[in-house]
Structure formats: structure tokens, C-alpha cells
Design a protein around this motif. Structure first.
Motif, mmCIF file in Angstrom:
data_model
loop_
_atom_site.group_PDB
_atom_site.id
_atom_site.type_symbol
_atom_site.label_atom_id
_atom_site.label_comp_id
_atom_site.label_asym_id
_atom_site.label_seq_id
_atom_site.Cartn_x
_atom_site.Cartn_y
_atom_site.Cartn_z
ATOM 1 N N ASP A 1 -14.120 -17.577 2.290
ATOM 2 C CA ASP A 1 -14.968 -16.889 1.320
ATOM 3 C C ASP A 1 -14.541 -15.440 1.158
ATOM 4 N N ARG A 2 -14.263 -14.798 2.289
ATOM 5 C CA ARG A 2 -13.892 -13.385 2.223
ATOM 6 C C ARG A 2 -12.626 -13.173 1.412
ATOM 7 N N LEU A 3 -11.633 -14.048 1.632
ATOM 8 C CA LEU A 3 -10.378 -13.896 0.898
ATOM 9 C C LEU A 3 -10.588 -14.133 -0.594
ATOM 10 N N ARG A 4 -11.373 -15.153 -0.913
ATOM 11 C CA ARG A 4 -11.612 -15.411 -2.339
ATOM 12 C C ARG A 4 -12.403 -14.277 -2.957
ATOM 13 N N HIS A 5 -13.349 -13.748 -2.196
ATOM 14 C CA HIS A 5 -14.145 -12.631 -2.698
ATOM 15 C C HIS A 5 -13.252 -11.409 -2.973
ATOM 16 N N LEU A 6 -12.293 -11.216 -2.097
ATOM 17 C CA LEU A 6 -11.347 -10.111 -2.249
ATOM 18 C C LEU A 6 -10.617 -10.199 -3.586
ATOM 19 N N VAL A 7 -10.168 -11.396 -3.926
ATOM 20 C CA VAL A 7 -9.472 -11.595 -5.197
ATOM 21 C C VAL A 7 -10.410 -11.313 -6.367
ATOM 22 N N LEU A 8 -11.634 -11.808 -6.236
ATOM 23 C CA LEU A 8 -12.601 -11.566 -7.308
ATOM 24 C C LEU A 8 -12.877 -10.069 -7.453
ATOM 25 N N ARG A 9 -12.982 -9.372 -6.335
ATOM 26 C CA ARG A 9 -13.204 -7.917 -6.389
ATOM 27 C C ARG A 9 -12.076 -7.242 -7.164
ATOM 28 N N ALA A 10 -10.844 -7.681 -6.930
ATOM 29 C CA ALA A 10 -9.721 -7.103 -7.666
ATOM 30 C C ALA A 10 -9.921 -7.308 -9.165
ATOM 31 N N GLY A 11 -10.330 -8.509 -9.545
ATOM 32 C CA GLY A 11 -10.587 -8.770 -10.960
ATOM 33 C C GLY A 11 -11.659 -7.847 -11.511
ATOM 34 N N ILE A 12 -12.735 -7.703 -10.756
ATOM 35 C CA ILE A 12 -13.834 -6.835 -11.199
ATOM 36 C C ILE A 12 -13.362 -5.390 -11.327
ATOM 37 N N ASP A 13 -12.631 -4.925 -10.323
ATOM 38 C CA ASP A 13 -12.186 -3.530 -10.357
ATOM 39 C C ASP A 13 -11.198 -3.287 -11.489
ATOM 40 N N LEU A 14 -10.342 -4.275 -11.740
ATOM 41 C CA LEU A 14 -9.386 -4.104 -12.831
ATOM 42 C C LEU A 14 -10.100 -4.068 -14.185
ATOM 43 N N GLU B 1 -2.609 2.742 -10.192
ATOM 44 C CA GLU B 1 -2.103 2.920 -8.826
ATOM 45 C C GLU B 1 -3.243 3.288 -7.882
ATOM 46 N N THR B 2 -4.190 4.069 -8.379
ATOM 47 C CA THR B 2 -5.363 4.391 -7.576
ATOM 48 C C THR B 2 -6.134 3.121 -7.232
ATOM 49 N N PHE B 3 -6.339 2.287 -8.235
ATOM 50 C CA PHE B 3 -6.994 1.005 -7.977
ATOM 51 C C PHE B 3 -6.271 0.237 -6.873
ATOM 52 N N TRP B 4 -4.947 0.128 -6.988
ATOM 53 C CA TRP B 4 -4.212 -0.667 -6.006
ATOM 54 C C TRP B 4 -4.337 -0.097 -4.594
ATOM 55 N N THR B 5 -4.213 1.210 -4.457
ATOM 56 C CA THR B 5 -4.318 1.777 -3.112
ATOM 57 C C THR B 5 -5.711 1.511 -2.538
ATOM 58 N N GLN B 6 -6.747 1.655 -3.362
ATOM 59 C CA GLN B 6 -8.092 1.418 -2.852
ATOM 60 C C GLN B 6 -8.303 -0.045 -2.501
ATOM 61 N N TRP B 7 -7.863 -0.896 -3.399
ATOM 62 C CA TRP B 7 -8.098 -2.326 -3.167
ATOM 63 C C TRP B 7 -7.310 -2.813 -1.948
ATOM 64 N N LEU C 1 0.840 -1.198 0.000
ATOM 65 C CA LEU C 1 0.000 0.000 0.000
ATOM 66 C C LEU C 1 0.875 1.247 0.000
ATOM 67 N N GLU C 2 1.862 1.239 0.851
ATOM 68 C CA GLU C 2 2.762 2.386 0.929
ATOM 69 C C GLU C 2 3.493 2.608 -0.405
ATOM 70 N N LEU C 3 3.997 1.531 -0.999
ATOM 71 C CA LEU C 3 4.710 1.646 -2.278
ATOM 72 C C LEU C 3 3.801 2.203 -3.370
ATOM 73 N N HIS C 4 2.569 1.717 -3.409
ATOM 74 C CA HIS C 4 1.659 2.181 -4.458
ATOM 75 C C HIS C 4 1.269 3.640 -4.225
ATOM 76 N N ARG C 5 1.130 4.023 -2.962
ATOM 77 C CA ARG C 5 0.826 5.433 -2.681
ATOM 78 C C ARG C 5 1.944 6.325 -3.191
ATOM 79 N N ARG C 6 3.183 5.886 -2.963
ATOM 80 C CA ARG C 6 4.316 6.682 -3.416
ATOM 81 C C ARG C 6 4.358 6.777 -4.933
#
Lengths: 190, 190
Positions: free
Chosen positions: B146-159, A160-166, A119-124
Motif C-alpha cells: 500500500d505504501r509503495l502504491r500510495h507513493l506513486v499516487l502522491r507523485a501523480g497528485i504533486d505533479l 526539479e523541486t518536485f522530484w527532490t521533495q518526492w 535524488l542527487e542528480l535532480h539536486r544538481r
DNA sequence: CAGGTTTGTGCAACAAGTTGCACAACCACG
DNA sequence: CGTGGTTGTGCAACTTGTTGCACAAACCTG
């Protein structure tokens, strides 16, 4: 598949030596396509052998001497062909997703700290990109070249915005998981 | 560096044969880490040689016979170690950014069509992910896994959301560029 | 049961990227 | 003038991923 074309682009922007190219790959181009000097020299050799680039005729030095390369018409044509050709988007091969999936099986111990570091790296990185945007892309300058380069920078900023949010979201999930009592760090054994 | 750990994760989720693993890499895991069956077989051989996995003792078949693998304690330990270890995020090595940068030098001819194609592909992928989310992650089921897998899926959706938005923006820029009169497709020659 | 398709496993060659090191020229400094 | 750091070029070995193919068993189908 792409490094030669990255080099052709860089050389069209400005004829350079191997080391100059390496430096530019450490800066602007390297933000989305990194390469070591060893890769670059090897590729310069190939491109010259294929007749897509040549050393500037002014100098013809021995080993260990600086060589400046420029793009030949065949190189420009090849780059134009490649740019217009269809390329399939590749899935995002990210180790972090793999680690989260693994954590669902072997537990989340230790992972949280690295997420915080990311998170810190992506913010930078985001701050750096925004600085570049402020400096290099004022609202008035507006040539087609500027717009295309700005477009690429916007992608970097948005990613980078995506990464910090996620990552922020992921960390809040982690906080909830460990707050729910014992037995959550190590899921039931198989 | 990561394929062996992806395989360990998959095998911990469920002991499988090479082909079963291949199929799972074509589905869920493959969304963020793809691998061919050749890679998987090679890696299974290595993992077995290192003592991290073994074939299920029930069967001991000859060549061409189905083999089921399971993870040994040493394999689980290695996966836990790797999951918790620090890994630096790698820059996004995307050919598309390279092509935009090249287009700033050799012109945008032909590129727009491929951007449109990408937009369509990313829209479809986004729809697929959202379908999976609706189907597999109803608001009530809520285990840590479930939460961890959902987190990964969210990353896919956001990307994928990022890509559709960025490509839409890029195409609107392209429209403006070509609407500004002649001479924009081919920038001034060097 | 002969012949073709599907399923499953695997080797070999290649391509791309990474790591480690070698070596030449140039430049500064005592 | 020599020696030590910096700049610049490059080879070799290794790792990872891709492509193409080989081959065995199982399973249909006439």
C-alpha cells in the motif's frame, strides 16, 4: 511531431548549421527537447524539401561542407500555426513509477540506491537551473521574450523541486519499511 | 524497454488476458504508462516466446479465443533484475515548453486558450487522483505494498498540483503581456 | 435462426527516436 | 607533404509506439 518545430524555433532565434543546432539542443533547448545530430540532419533535409527552410544563399557547398539554414516565410507561418493549435497533455511516462509498482510485487532490493542517485542528480539539475535564473533573468530585464523564456525555466525549476521533495519522501518511506522487521523486502509470493 | 516489465508487473498482480490487461492499462497503470491493446498483444507474444510468461494450462484455445497469461519464475527474476538496475532519469520532453519558446519568436496568439484548456484538464485529473487517494488509502491500511502504491499516487497528485500552479502563473503572465499595449503579441520581425 | 453489435485477438504499415557507422574537409605538427 | 585528430554531414538499421484494419466467437433480438 515536434522536432521540426523545435528546429524552426531555434533557426528563427538564429540561423545555424546542423552542428550549431546540435550544440544548442545539448544546452538550452535540450533541457526540454533533446535530439541527436542524426535526427537534426534528417529533419533539416525534410524541412528544406518542404520549402520551410533554405540554406543561406551565400554558400552552396558540397558534402562535408558547412551549411547554414534560415527559415522561410512558410516555415514561420507553419510554426505560428503549430504553436497556436490545441495539443492534449500526455501522461507522465516515467519508468521510476513503474519500478515502484514492480517493487511492490517483487521487493524493493536494490531500488533504494538508485533512488538516492536520482535524488542527487535532480539536486544538481536544480542548482544548475537556479544558477541560470540568477545569471540570465535579473529582475529588471523584462521584455515579453524574456518573460516567456523565464516561464519555461521556472517550470524546470519547479519540476526539479518536485522530484527532490518526492524522492526525499520516498526514501524516508523506504527507511521505515526496512525498519519494520524482516519480510518487508520480499512480499508474500503468489 | 519498459512495456514488457509493466506487463510482467500487471500479470504478477493478477494473471489476465490481453483485453483485461488493456483495461488495466487504461486505468491505474495507464496513469503513468499507457499502452494500446495492439502493443500489449505484440508484447505478450514476445514475452511468451522468451519463456517469461505462459498461457494458463487450463485452456489452449484457437485464434479469437480468450487466453490467460501467468508469469513464470524466469519472468519474475527478470522483473526483479530490471527493478533494481540503474536507470537514468530522462528530461521532461514536453511540447508545451517548446510552444512557449516558439511563442517568444512568432507571438502568443492562440496559445492562451490552449493553456486555459490544459489548466482545466489538470485540475480535473488532480481531483480524480485525490478522490482515489481518499477512497483507496485511508490512514489505517498500511502494508508495504500500500505504501509503495500510495507513493506513486502522491507523485501523480504533486505533479498535477505543479501543473495547475504553473499554468495559473503562466496565464497571469500572459494577461500582463497583453495588458501592456500593442506590439506584444507579435515580437519584432527578424 | 438470421443479422447486427460487442468482445477479444491480432497483423501490417507507419512515425519517431536511437545507435552505429561512414566519409569528407580542415587543421596542426613533425 | 603526409598522417592523424577534430569538425561537420549524413546513411542505414533497429526499437518503440501509433494507426488502421481484419477477423473470429459470443451474445442479443426480432
Amino acid at each position: 511531431m515536434s522536432l521540426p518545430h523545435a528546429i524552426l524555433t531555434a533557426l528563427l532565434e538564429k540561423p545555424s548549421s546542423g552542428l550549431e543546432l546540435t550544440r544548442r539542443f545539448d544546452k538550452s533547448i535540450g533541457y526540454f527537447w533533446s535530439a541527436t545530430h542524426q535526427q537534426i540532419y534528417r529533419e533539416l533535409g525534410r524541412l528544406e524539401a518542404e520549402g520551410l527552410i533554405r540554406t543561406l544563399p551565400a554558400e552552396q557547398p558540397a558534402r562535408g561542407q558547412r551549411k547554414n539554414y534560415e527559415v522561410l516565410p512558410a516555415g514561420r507561418a507553419e510554426l505560428a500555426r503549430w504553436t497556436a493549435a490545441a495539443h492534449d497533455p500526455k501522461p507522465h511516462r516515467d519508468v521510476l513509477f513503474l519500478r515502484l509498482r514492480a517493487a511492490a510485487v517483487v521487493g524493493t532490493g536494490g531500488l533504494e540506491a538508485d533512488l538516492r542517485r536520482h535524488l542527487e542528480l535532480h539536486r544538481r539539475q536544480l542548482a544548475k537551473y537556479q544558477e541560470i535564473e540568477d545569471r540570465d533573468f535579473p529582475p529588471d530585464r523584462d521584455s515579453p521574450q524574456d518573460r516567456l523564456r523565464h516561464l519555461v525555466l521556472r517550470a524546470g525549476i519547479d519540476l526539479e523541486t518536485f522530484w527532490t521533495q518526492w524522492l526525499t519522501h520516498a526514501l524516508s518511506e523506504f527507511a521505515e519499511l526496512s525498519g519494520e522487521g524482516a519480510g518487508n523486502r520480499e512480499p508474500a509470493d503468489g
